[in-house]
Structure formats: structure tokens, C-alpha cells
Scaffold this motif. Structure first.
Motif, mmCIF file in Angstrom:
data_model
loop_
_atom_site.group_PDB
_atom_site.id
_atom_site.type_symbol
_atom_site.label_atom_id
_atom_site.label_comp_id
_atom_site.label_asym_id
_atom_site.label_seq_id
_atom_site.Cartn_x
_atom_site.Cartn_y
_atom_site.Cartn_z
ATOM 1 N N ALA A 208 0.815 -1.209 0.000
ATOM 2 C CA ALA A 208 0.000 0.000 0.000
ATOM 3 C C ALA A 208 0.852 1.264 0.000
ATOM 4 O O ALA A 208 0.349 2.353 -0.243
ATOM 5 C CB ALA A 208 -0.922 -0.001 1.216
ATOM 6 N N HIS A 209 2.151 1.128 0.248
ATOM 7 C CA HIS A 209 3.058 2.278 0.271
ATOM 8 C C HIS A 209 4.467 1.817 -0.080
ATOM 9 O O HIS A 209 4.739 0.628 -0.146
ATOM 10 C CB HIS A 209 3.051 2.968 1.644
ATOM 11 C CG HIS A 209 3.494 2.070 2.757
ATOM 12 N ND1 HIS A 209 4.814 1.816 3.033
ATOM 13 C CD2 HIS A 209 2.778 1.354 3.651
ATOM 14 C CE1 HIS A 209 4.892 0.990 4.052
ATOM 15 N NE2 HIS A 209 3.674 0.686 4.446
ATOM 16 N N GLY A 210 5.350 2.788 -0.253
ATOM 17 C CA GLY A 210 6.725 2.495 -0.621
ATOM 18 C C GLY A 210 7.602 2.155 0.564
ATOM 19 O O GLY A 210 7.167 2.177 1.718
ATOM 20 N N TYR A 211 8.842 1.876 0.239
ATOM 21 C CA TYR A 211 9.847 1.518 1.242
ATOM 22 C C TYR A 211 10.246 2.763 1.996
ATOM 23 O O TYR A 211 10.673 3.754 1.412
ATOM 24 C CB TYR A 211 11.066 0.913 0.538
ATOM 25 C CG TYR A 211 12.140 0.420 1.456
ATOM 26 C CD1 TYR A 211 12.001 -0.786 2.136
ATOM 27 C CD2 TYR A 211 13.315 1.139 1.628
ATOM 28 C CE1 TYR A 211 12.995 -1.263 2.961
ATOM 29 C CE2 TYR A 211 14.323 0.673 2.455
ATOM 30 C CZ TYR A 211 14.158 -0.521 3.119
ATOM 31 O OH TYR A 211 15.154 -0.988 3.938
ATOM 32 N N ASP A 212 10.088 2.724 3.294
ATOM 33 C CA ASP A 212 10.479 3.854 4.122
ATOM 34 C C ASP A 212 11.336 3.320 5.253
ATOM 35 O O ASP A 212 11.034 2.306 5.855
ATOM 36 C CB ASP A 212 9.266 4.608 4.672
ATOM 37 C CG ASP A 212 8.284 3.697 5.396
ATOM 38 O OD1 ASP A 212 8.432 2.465 5.330
ATOM 39 O OD2 ASP A 212 7.363 4.217 6.042
ATOM 40 N N VAL A 213 12.417 4.003 5.483
ATOM 41 C CA VAL A 213 13.323 3.604 6.545
ATOM 42 C C VAL A 213 13.373 4.725 7.555
ATOM 43 O O VAL A 213 13.645 5.872 7.207
ATOM 44 C CB VAL A 213 14.740 3.330 6.000
ATOM 45 C CG1 VAL A 213 15.675 2.945 7.131
ATOM 46 C CG2 VAL A 213 14.709 2.263 4.943
ATOM 47 N N HIS A 214 13.064 4.387 8.783
ATOM 48 C CA HIS A 214 13.164 5.373 9.853
ATOM 49 C C HIS A 214 14.499 5.159 10.539
ATOM 50 O O HIS A 214 14.798 4.062 10.994
ATOM 51 C CB HIS A 214 12.024 5.215 10.856
ATOM 52 C CG HIS A 214 10.679 5.401 10.229
ATOM 53 N ND1 HIS A 214 10.244 6.624 9.793
ATOM 54 C CD2 HIS A 214 9.700 4.533 9.933
ATOM 55 C CE1 HIS A 214 9.037 6.497 9.265
ATOM 56 N NE2 HIS A 214 8.689 5.234 9.337
ATOM 57 N N GLU A 215 15.289 6.207 10.564
ATOM 58 C CA GLU A 215 16.595 6.116 11.202
ATOM 59 C C GLU A 215 16.395 5.881 12.694
ATOM 60 O O GLU A 215 15.466 6.414 13.296
ATOM 61 C CB GLU A 215 17.372 7.420 10.981
ATOM 62 C CG GLU A 215 17.736 7.672 9.535
ATOM 63 C CD GLU A 215 18.669 6.607 8.979
ATOM 64 O OE1 GLU A 215 19.585 6.170 9.693
ATOM 65 O OE2 GLU A 215 18.464 6.202 7.824
ATOM 66 N N PRO A 216 17.267 5.099 13.304
ATOM 67 C CA PRO A 216 17.149 4.918 14.749
ATOM 68 C C PRO A 216 17.390 6.255 15.447
ATOM 69 O O PRO A 216 18.133 7.095 14.944
ATOM 70 C CB PRO A 216 18.256 3.915 15.080
ATOM 71 C CG PRO A 216 19.158 3.890 13.903
ATOM 72 C CD PRO A 216 18.386 4.394 12.728
ATOM 73 N N PRO A 217 16.742 6.465 16.586
ATOM 74 C CA PRO A 217 16.919 7.746 17.273
ATOM 75 C C PRO A 217 18.389 7.953 17.648
ATOM 76 O O PRO A 217 19.093 7.000 17.959
ATOM 77 C CB PRO A 217 16.046 7.628 18.517
ATOM 78 C CG PRO A 217 15.623 6.212 18.610
ATOM 79 C CD PRO A 217 15.887 5.548 17.299
ATOM 80 N N ALA A 218 18.801 9.206 17.586
ATOM 81 C CA ALA A 218 20.185 9.527 17.937
ATOM 82 C C ALA A 218 20.419 9.179 19.400
ATOM 83 O O ALA A 218 19.498 9.208 20.223
ATOM 84 C CB ALA A 218 20.439 11.014 17.698
ATOM 85 N N ALA A 219 21.639 8.848 19.691
ATOM 86 C CA ALA A 219 21.983 8.505 21.072
ATOM 87 C C ALA A 219 21.678 9.697 21.971
ATOM 88 O O ALA A 219 21.988 10.833 21.643
ATOM 89 C CB ALA A 219 23.445 8.124 21.161
ATOM 90 N N VAL A 220 21.075 9.411 23.094
ATOM 91 C CA VAL A 220 20.722 10.473 24.031
ATOM 92 C C VAL A 220 21.924 10.721 24.927
ATOM 93 O O VAL A 220 22.473 9.798 25.531
ATOM 94 C CB VAL A 220 19.497 10.052 24.885
ATOM 95 C CG1 VAL A 220 19.195 11.118 25.924
ATOM 96 C CG2 VAL A 220 18.311 9.780 23.999
ATOM 97 N N THR A 221 22.333 11.984 24.989
ATOM 98 C CA THR A 221 23.443 12.357 25.858
ATOM 99 C C THR A 221 22.865 12.813 27.178
ATOM 100 O O THR A 221 22.042 13.729 27.216
ATOM 101 C CB THR A 221 24.268 13.489 25.224
ATOM 102 O OG1 THR A 221 24.670 13.074 23.930
ATOM 103 C CG2 THR A 221 25.466 13.824 26.074
ATOM 104 N N ARG A 222 23.272 12.159 28.221
ATOM 105 C CA ARG A 222 22.786 12.542 29.539
ATOM 106 C C ARG A 222 23.930 13.227 30.291
ATOM 107 O O ARG A 222 25.050 12.748 30.307
ATOM 108 C CB ARG A 222 22.323 11.314 30.320
ATOM 109 C CG ARG A 222 21.202 10.585 29.621
ATOM 110 C CD ARG A 222 20.590 9.562 30.554
ATOM 111 N NE ARG A 222 19.650 8.701 29.855
ATOM 112 C CZ ARG A 222 18.405 9.012 29.558
ATOM 113 N NH1 ARG A 222 17.933 10.171 29.890
ATOM 114 N NH2 ARG A 222 17.634 8.154 28.928
ATOM 115 N N HIS A 223 23.597 14.347 30.875
ATOM 116 C CA HIS A 223 24.596 15.064 31.642
ATOM 117 C C HIS A 223 24.339 14.777 33.122
ATOM 118 O O HIS A 223 23.201 14.730 33.560
ATOM 119 C CB HIS A 223 24.504 16.580 31.393
ATOM 120 C CG HIS A 223 24.766 16.905 29.949
ATOM 121 N ND1 HIS A 223 26.019 16.896 29.422
ATOM 122 C CD2 HIS A 223 23.922 17.215 28.943
ATOM 123 C CE1 HIS A 223 25.950 17.201 28.138
ATOM 124 N NE2 HIS A 223 24.672 17.401 27.818
#
Length: 125
Positions: free
Chosen positions: A106-121
């Protein structure tokens, strides 16, 4: 070299399994399975060398397609009717490409990038 409108089976297969509710039709040049509101698609493998796609209604098997990954050289993406997108699983036979299996989505190939690493201070304890 891979064409911009092609994927490897290794990239396509997990995406397809995640988008199984978006499959409209699937098959081979000799057979076709249609989606229906009462059906669901199940992905499994018969053995390490054979992928299996089944269409099931309740507990009853409606149809299935056995896919031999070693035969698939690439997955070609082409537009279909209206919003449909066709994914042809291709093989090289005597220097010519041929369609072994296909999935109409029903739709095309879509790739969702993994979320960027969260930097915790903060401090380490």
C-alpha cells in the motif's frame, strides 16, 4: 552495484515483516494471494534455507509462498496502480533478470533512522 530502486533481500525482509498489514497481494509469476480484512500474513521459515509467507484466516491456512533466499539477487521497486508499490524479488538466470516472487504494498519503502543517542549530563556514581 545496486540501483537506487533496488534493495537487498536482507534489507527488505525485516521491513516487509514489520509492514505485513500493508501487503495487498503477493505471489509468483504463476500464483497470487490477495489480502482481505479477515486474513493476516504470517512470516516464518520452513528451514534455514526457505522463507515462508502464509495467509491465514483464523487458524485456517489460505495460501503460502515459499521463498528461497539464495535465488534472490535483488528486490526491485516499481510504482504500481494508484498508491501501490511493487516489490519484485529478482533472480539472475542465464544473464537475464526474472521475477521469482513479488509483493504489492500500500506504500513504498520507508526507513526510519534509529533515534540519535541520548546524551545525559550528570555525575557517575
Amino acid at each position: 552495484m545496486t540501483h537506487p530502486d533496488t534493495l537487498s533481500l536482507q534489507d527488505f525482509w525485516p521491513w516487509l515483516a514489520d509492514h505485513c498489514n500493508c501487503i495487498l497481494r503477493a505471489g509468483t509469476p504463476d500464483s497470487i494471494l490477495y489480502d482481505d480484512d479477515d486474513f493476516f500474513w504470517r512470516f516464518t521459515h520452513e528451514n534455514p534455507n526457505t522463507l515462508l509467507v502464509q495467509v491465514v484466516k483464523g487458524k485456517r491456512l489460505v495460501g503460502e509462498v515459499f521463498i528461497e533466499p539464495d535465488l534472490v539477487s535483488s528486490v526491485r521497486i516499481t510504482p504500481g496502480e494508484k498508491e501501490e508499490v511493487i516489490f519484485d524479488l529478482m533472480a539472475d538466470a542465464d544473464g537475464e533478470e526474472q521475477v521469482l516472487y513479488y509483493f504489492v504494498m500500500a506504500h513504498g519503502y520507508d526507513v526510519h533512522e534509529p533515534p540519535a543517542a541520548v546524551t545525559r549530563h550528570g555525575r557517575l556514581h
